[in-house]
Design a protein around this motif. Sequence first.
Motif, mmCIF file in Angstrom:
data_model
loop_
_atom_site.group_PDB
_atom_site.id
_atom_site.type_symbol
_atom_site.label_atom_id
_atom_site.label_comp_id
_atom_site.label_asym_id
_atom_site.label_seq_id
_atom_site.Cartn_x
_atom_site.Cartn_y
_atom_site.Cartn_z
ATOM 1 N N PRO A 108 0.919 -1.291 0.275
ATOM 2 C CA PRO A 108 0.126 -0.070 0.187
ATOM 3 C C PRO A 108 1.225 1.351 0.267
ATOM 4 C CG PRO A 108 -0.341 -0.693 2.241
ATOM 5 C CD PRO A 108 1.036 -2.307 1.292
ATOM 6 N N GLU A 109 0.531 1.925 -1.038
ATOM 7 C CA GLU A 109 1.456 3.799 -1.247
ATOM 8 C C GLU A 109 0.802 4.370 -1.769
ATOM 9 O OE1 GLU A 109 4.229 2.714 -4.279
ATOM 10 O OE2 GLU A 109 5.489 1.393 -2.717
ATOM 11 N N LEU A 110 0.553 5.838 -1.031
ATOM 12 C CA LEU A 110 -0.255 7.059 -1.556
ATOM 13 C C LEU A 110 0.012 7.071 -3.189
ATOM 14 C CD1 LEU A 110 -0.073 8.564 2.104
ATOM 15 C CD2 LEU A 110 -2.075 7.991 0.889
ATOM 16 N N HIS A 111 -0.980 7.776 -3.490
ATOM 17 C CA HIS A 111 -0.258 8.558 -5.522
ATOM 18 C C HIS A 111 0.783 9.279 -5.011
ATOM 19 C CE1 HIS A 111 -1.563 9.275 -8.905
ATOM 20 N NE2 HIS A 111 -1.657 8.379 -9.338
ATOM 21 N N LYS A 112 1.581 9.667 -5.562
ATOM 22 C CA LYS A 112 1.822 10.470 -6.182
ATOM 23 C C LYS A 112 1.349 11.824 -5.845
ATOM 24 C CE LYS A 112 3.133 10.242 -11.289
ATOM 25 N NZ LYS A 112 3.608 9.386 -11.672
#
Length: 118
Positions: A108-112
């Motif tokens: 899971p990562e935040l969108h750039k």
Amino acid sequence: MASQTQGIQQLLAAEKRAAEKVAEAKKRKARRLKQAKEEAQEDIEKYRQEREKIFREYEAKFMGSRDDVAAKIESDTKLKIDEMNKAVENNKENVIRKVLDLVYDIKPELHKNFRAAK
């Protein structure tokens, strides 16, 4: 006057005979041309048949018959299909495992472009 009329009659008769001879000569010429054309067609057909026979002999000698070629193509195709099916069976588990690893490996990562609300 009678001799002139007789001379004209002879001249007309000679002209008529000449026209008949010319017409007969044209007919003979047309018959000869037709005969020559038919003979040429026969020669062409004989030559074509001779060349086809030579080609079929050559084809049979170097390529085999068409049935042999078709049977060889069929057997080669079956062999390649069998090889592909074996390759699928041998690699199916690895491919499934790799696809599942990619699906299960969640990071899971935040969108750039995400901006946190202030």
